[in-house]
Design a protein around this motif. Structure first.
Motif, PDB file in Angstrom:
ATOM      1  N   ALA A 283       0.830  -1.206   0.000  1.00 45.08           N
ATOM      2  CA  ALA A 283       0.000   0.000   0.000  1.00 45.08           C
ATOM      3  C   ALA A 283       0.862   1.252   0.000  1.00 45.08           C
ATOM      4  CB  ALA A 283      -0.925  -0.007   1.215  1.00 45.08           C
ATOM      5  N   GLY A 284       1.973   1.229   0.723  1.00 49.80           N
ATOM      6  CA  GLY A 284       2.855   2.392   0.764  1.00 49.80           C
ATOM      7  C   GLY A 284       3.517   2.686  -0.574  1.00 49.80           C
ATOM      8  N   PHE A 285       3.979   1.633  -1.266  1.00 45.97           N
ATOM      9  CA  PHE A 285       4.603   1.840  -2.579  1.00 45.97           C
ATOM     10  C   PHE A 285       3.598   2.388  -3.591  1.00 45.97           C
ATOM     11  CE2 PHE A 285       7.941  -1.496  -1.430  1.00 45.97           C
ATOM     12  CZ  PHE A 285       8.904  -0.529  -1.208  1.00 45.97           C
ATOM     13  N   ASP A 286       2.397   1.840  -3.589  1.00 50.92           N
ATOM     14  CA  ASP A 286       1.375   2.334  -4.515  1.00 50.92           C
ATOM     15  C   ASP A 286       1.052   3.803  -4.240  1.00 50.92           C
ATOM     16  OD1 ASP A 286       0.617   0.618  -6.558  1.00 50.92           O
ATOM     17  OD2 ASP A 286      -0.631  -0.608  -5.256  1.00 50.92           O
ATOM     18  N   ALA A 287       0.863   4.134  -2.968  1.00 51.87           N
ATOM     19  CA  ALA A 287       0.552   5.524  -2.618  1.00 51.87           C
ATOM     20  C   ALA A 287       1.726   6.442  -2.947  1.00 51.87           C
ATOM     21  CB  ALA A 287       0.202   5.609  -1.135  1.00 51.87           C
ATOM     22  N   GLY A 288       2.940   5.973  -2.713  1.00 51.87           N
ATOM     23  CA  GLY A 288       4.111   6.793  -3.021  1.00 51.87           C
ATOM     24  C   GLY A 288       4.260   7.085  -4.507  1.00 51.87           C
TER      25      GLY A 288
ATOM     26  N   SER B 255      -4.559   1.536  -9.203  1.00 46.23           N
ATOM     27  CA  SER B 255      -3.658   1.618  -8.049  1.00 46.23           C
ATOM     28  C   SER B 255      -4.432   1.966  -6.778  1.00 46.23           C
ATOM     29  CB  SER B 255      -2.566   2.661  -8.313  1.00 46.23           C
ATOM     30  OG  SER B 255      -1.803   2.326  -9.448  1.00 46.23           O
ATOM     31  N   ALA B 256      -5.394   2.877  -6.887  1.00 49.36           N
ATOM     32  CA  ALA B 256      -6.198   3.256  -5.722  1.00 49.36           C
ATOM     33  C   ALA B 256      -7.024   2.074  -5.213  1.00 49.36           C
ATOM     34  CB  ALA B 256      -7.101   4.432  -6.080  1.00 49.36           C
ATOM     35  N   LEU B 257      -7.577   1.277  -6.120  1.00 48.20           N
ATOM     36  CA  LEU B 257      -8.337   0.096  -5.708  1.00 48.20           C
ATOM     37  C   LEU B 257      -7.436  -0.928  -5.022  1.00 48.20           C
ATOM     38  CD1 LEU B 257     -10.751  -0.428  -8.742  1.00 48.20           C
ATOM     39  CD2 LEU B 257     -11.318   0.422  -6.461  1.00 48.20           C
ATOM     40  N   CYS B 258      -6.215  -1.078  -5.527  1.00 52.00           N
ATOM     41  CA  CYS B 258      -5.274  -2.004  -4.889  1.00 52.00           C
ATOM     42  C   CYS B 258      -4.914  -1.536  -3.484  1.00 52.00           C
ATOM     43  CB  CYS B 258      -4.016  -2.136  -5.749  1.00 52.00           C
ATOM     44  SG  CYS B 258      -4.261  -3.070  -7.276  1.00 52.00           S
ATOM     45  N   ILE B 259      -4.757  -0.225  -3.312  1.00 50.34           N
ATOM     46  CA  ILE B 259      -4.489   0.314  -1.975  1.00 50.34           C
ATOM     47  C   ILE B 259      -5.664   0.024  -1.048  1.00 50.34           C
ATOM     48  CG2 ILE B 259      -4.125   2.440  -0.666  1.00 50.34           C
ATOM     49  CD1 ILE B 259      -2.646   3.555  -3.080  1.00 50.34           C
ATOM     50  N   LEU B 260      -6.883   0.221  -1.552  1.00 47.07           N
ATOM     51  CA  LEU B 260      -8.083  -0.047  -0.752  1.00 47.07           C
ATOM     52  C   LEU B 260      -8.158  -1.514  -0.351  1.00 47.07           C
ATOM     53  CD1 LEU B 260     -10.766   0.977   0.417  1.00 47.07           C
ATOM     54  CD2 LEU B 260     -11.814   0.484  -1.802  1.00 47.07           C
ATOM     55  N   MET B 261      -7.813  -2.421  -1.260  1.00 48.87           N
ATOM     56  CA  MET B 261      -7.843  -3.850  -0.928  1.00 48.87           C
ATOM     57  C   MET B 261      -6.793  -4.201   0.118  1.00 48.87           C
ATOM     58  SD  MET B 261      -8.608  -5.827  -4.494  1.00 48.87           S
ATOM     59  CE  MET B 261     -10.168  -5.578  -5.331  1.00 48.87           C
ATOM     60  N   CYS B 262      -5.623  -3.576   0.029  1.00 46.44           N
ATOM     61  CA  CYS B 262      -4.587  -3.815   1.041  1.00 46.44           C
ATOM     62  C   CYS B 262      -5.056  -3.344   2.414  1.00 46.44           C
ATOM     63  CB  CYS B 262      -3.291  -3.108   0.645  1.00 46.44           C
ATOM     64  SG  CYS B 262      -2.422  -3.859  -0.747  1.00 46.44           S
ATOM     65  N   ILE B 263      -5.708  -2.189   2.464  1.00 47.05           N
ATOM     66  CA  ILE B 263      -6.208  -1.679   3.736  1.00 47.05           C
ATOM     67  C   ILE B 263      -7.297  -2.602   4.290  1.00 47.05           C
ATOM     68  CG2 ILE B 263      -7.441   0.244   4.817  1.00 47.05           C
ATOM     69  CD1 ILE B 263      -6.014   2.109   2.861  1.00 47.05           C
ATOM     70  N   CYS B 264      -8.199  -3.055   3.419  1.00 46.11           N
ATOM     71  CA  CYS B 264      -9.253  -3.988   3.854  1.00 46.11           C
ATOM     72  C   CYS B 264      -8.647  -5.287   4.376  1.00 46.11           C
ATOM     73  CB  CYS B 264     -10.214  -4.267   2.702  1.00 46.11           C
ATOM     74  SG  CYS B 264     -11.243  -2.879   2.205  1.00 46.11           S
ATOM     75  N   GLU B 265      -7.615  -5.773   3.714  1.00 47.88           N
ATOM     76  CA  GLU B 265      -6.985  -7.016   4.165  1.00 47.88           C
ATOM     77  C   GLU B 265      -6.280  -6.817   5.501  1.00 47.88           C
ATOM     78  OE1 GLU B 265      -4.361 -10.681   2.272  1.00 47.88           O
ATOM     79  OE2 GLU B 265      -4.378  -8.721   1.283  1.00 47.88           O
ATOM     80  N   MET B 266      -5.657  -5.660   5.701  1.00 50.18           N
ATOM     81  CA  MET B 266      -5.026  -5.391   6.989  1.00 50.18           C
ATOM     82  C   MET B 266      -6.065  -5.350   8.109  1.00 50.18           C
ATOM     83  SD  MET B 266      -1.947  -2.647   6.325  1.00 50.18           S
ATOM     84  CE  MET B 266      -2.774  -1.599   5.120  1.00 50.18           C
ATOM     85  N   ILE B 267      -7.183  -4.683   7.853  1.00 49.22           N
ATOM     86  CA  ILE B 267      -8.255  -4.631   8.856  1.00 49.22           C
ATOM     87  C   ILE B 267      -8.789  -6.026   9.138  1.00 49.22           C
ATOM     88  CG2 ILE B 267     -10.579  -3.754   9.309  1.00 49.22           C
ATOM     89  CD1 ILE B 267      -9.845  -1.282   7.656  1.00 49.22           C
ATOM     90  N   TYR B 268      -8.944  -6.826   8.082  1.00 51.18           N
ATOM     91  CA  TYR B 268      -9.437  -8.201   8.247  1.00 51.18           C
ATOM     92  C   TYR B 268      -8.479  -9.027   9.100  1.00 51.18           C
ATOM     93  CZ  TYR B 268     -10.502 -13.023   6.943  1.00 51.18           C
ATOM     94  OH  TYR B 268     -10.769 -14.364   6.969  1.00 51.18           O
ATOM     95  N   LEU B 269      -7.184  -8.936   8.831  1.00 49.88           N
ATOM     96  CA  LEU B 269      -6.198  -9.709   9.596  1.00 49.88           C
ATOM     97  C   LEU B 269      -6.176  -9.283  11.057  1.00 49.88           C
ATOM     98  CD1 LEU B 269      -3.144  -9.886   7.155  1.00 49.88           C
ATOM     99  CD2 LEU B 269      -4.612 -11.764   7.849  1.00 49.88           C
ATOM    100  N   ILE B 270      -6.213  -7.975  11.304  1.00 44.00           N
ATOM    101  CA  ILE B 270      -6.156  -7.486  12.681  1.00 44.00           C
ATOM    102  C   ILE B 270      -7.411  -7.897  13.447  1.00 44.00           C
ATOM    103  CG2 ILE B 270      -6.101  -5.399  14.094  1.00 44.00           C
ATOM    104  CD1 ILE B 270      -4.365  -4.129  11.914  1.00 44.00           C
ATOM    105  N   CYS B 271      -8.584  -7.745  12.824  1.00 43.20           N
ATOM    106  CA  CYS B 271      -9.832  -8.134  13.488  1.00 43.20           C
ATOM    107  C   CYS B 271      -9.870  -9.634  13.770  1.00 43.20           C
ATOM    108  CB  CYS B 271     -11.028  -7.724  12.629  1.00 43.20           C
ATOM    109  SG  CYS B 271     -11.275  -5.942  12.510  1.00 43.20           S
ATOM    110  N   LYS B 272      -9.389 -10.427  12.822  1.00 38.28           N
ATOM    111  CA  LYS B 272      -9.371 -11.876  13.026  1.00 38.28           C
ATOM    112  C   LYS B 272      -8.416 -12.262  14.148  1.00 38.28           C
ATOM    113  CE  LYS B 272      -9.188 -16.172  10.370  1.00 38.28           C
ATOM    114  NZ  LYS B 272      -8.917 -16.766   9.033  1.00 38.28           N
ATOM    115  N   GLN B 273      -7.280 -11.573  14.240  1.00 40.95           N
ATOM    116  CA  GLN B 273      -6.331 -11.861  15.309  1.00 40.95           C
ATOM    117  C   GLN B 273      -6.909 -11.472  16.671  1.00 40.95           C
ATOM    118  OE1 GLN B 273      -3.653 -13.483  14.746  1.00 40.95           O
ATOM    119  NE2 GLN B 273      -2.579 -13.353  16.694  1.00 40.95           N
ATOM    120  N   ILE B 274      -7.605 -10.343  16.730  1.00 42.03           N
ATOM    121  CA  ILE B 274      -8.247  -9.932  17.981  1.00 42.03           C
ATOM    122  C   ILE B 274      -9.319 -10.940  18.377  1.00 42.03           C
ATOM    123  CG2 ILE B 274      -9.712  -8.161  19.025  1.00 42.03           C
ATOM    124  CD1 ILE B 274      -8.211  -6.097  17.356  1.00 42.03           C
TER     125      ILE B 274
END
Length: 294
Positions: free
Chosen positions: A137-142, A192-211
């Motif tokens: 997500a950082g590389f795409d945004a950069g 690129s913006a959609l890929c960033i959005l998917m990365c953010i959604c996946e991060m939220i999914y992983l964190i919520c699942k871990q919690i």
């Protein structure tokens, strides 16, 4: 560049990715790499040849082209795709390292396994996967920011003015197929913006699942402690004194007067039992004395 080799290398990431990760990888290769290879390279292939300025001054056209296009869109997107897809290799390398450690552990411990599922996102692999998402997500945004800063937006002007040396004065320069290039630029930016959005959604999914896993683990541990304490209480009941079995069973609906009456009745029953016992003993003694006298 051989993009098929990169695709075959990253295809193993699907095995360890979530649903969002598979969607991200499909979008990268279908909507970005495929469009880049099939269409975008042909659109920007003759860009420098068809760049025209209304002057015959030698070197003016080249200087103006370098000023208007510091880096070609096609090369910038190639760098972006390379940087964006490389963090996924971190996950593949980590899984291979786990497999290697697992094989060594199995060989030295007679069939035992260090990791039951080397590709399961637990422990260090979970953090590696999360860090790879942050990098992607950082590389795409950069790169989107770099593209916006270099070209002052995502528009493709039909006319550009240049007054750099060795141009004799301010000259007008024209690029080839500006509308088509603008469409491809917007398409790549949106992808690129959609890929960033998917990365953010996946991060939220992983964190919520871990919690959720941590909460479930804590709940199971609490239930286990409760069951152990309950079992110990049941085991301690037979060790009580025998007199406790004769204790009064309290009815929660009974009043104090009823409880006292119940206690009196129990005492009377015990006294009557004692009298019966004494009578039986005296009878036995008298019977024994009669037998002796005979």
């Amino acid at each position: 560049m051989n993009w098929s080799a990169l695709e075959s290398l990253l295809s193993g990431v699907n095995e360890y990715s979530t649903v969002f990760g598979r969607m991200w990888l499909s979008m990268v290769f279908v909507f970005r790499v495929l469009v880049f290879v099939v269409a975008a390279q042909q659109v920007w292939g003759d860009d420098s040849k068809d760049f025209v300025c209304n002057t015959a001054q030698p070197g003016c056209t080249n200087v103006c082209y370098d000023h208007i296009f510091p880096i070609s869109h096609i090369r910038l997107w190639a760098l972006q795709l390379i940087f964006v897809t490389c963090p996924s290799l971190m996950v593949v390398a980590h899984v291979k390292l786990r497999n290697k450690k697992n094989m060594q552990y199995t060989a030295s411990h007679e069939g035992a396994h260090l990791y039951a599922h080397p590709g399961k996102k637990e422990g260090g692999l979970w953090w590696t996967y999360l860090v790879s998402l942050i990098f992607k997500a950082g590389f795409d945004a950069g790169f989107l920011y770099i593209l916006y800063q270099i070209y002052d937006g995502y528009d493709m002007p039909r006319l550009s003015k240049c007054s750099l040396e060795p141009c004799p004065n301010t000259v007008d320069c024209y690029i080839s197929r500006p509308t088509e290039k603008k469409i491809f630029t917007i398409f790549m930016v949106v992808s690129s913006a959609l890929c960033i959005l998917m990365c953010i959604c996946e991060m939220i999914y992983l964190i919520c699942k871990q919690i959720q896993k941590l909460i479930k683990k804590k709940y199971n541990a609490r239930q286990k402690r409760f069951a152990e304490n309950h079992e110990m209480t049941q085991l301690d009941v037979p060790r009580l004194d025998i007199r406790s079995t004769m204790s009064l069973s309290v009815d929660p609906t009974a009043t104090i007067q009823n409880l006292s009456n119940t206690r009196k009745e129990e005492n009377e029953v015990q006294q009557s039992r004692g009298l019966v016992g004494k009578t039986v003993q005296s009878t036995q003694r008298s019977t024994a004395s009669i037998h002796q006298s005979q």
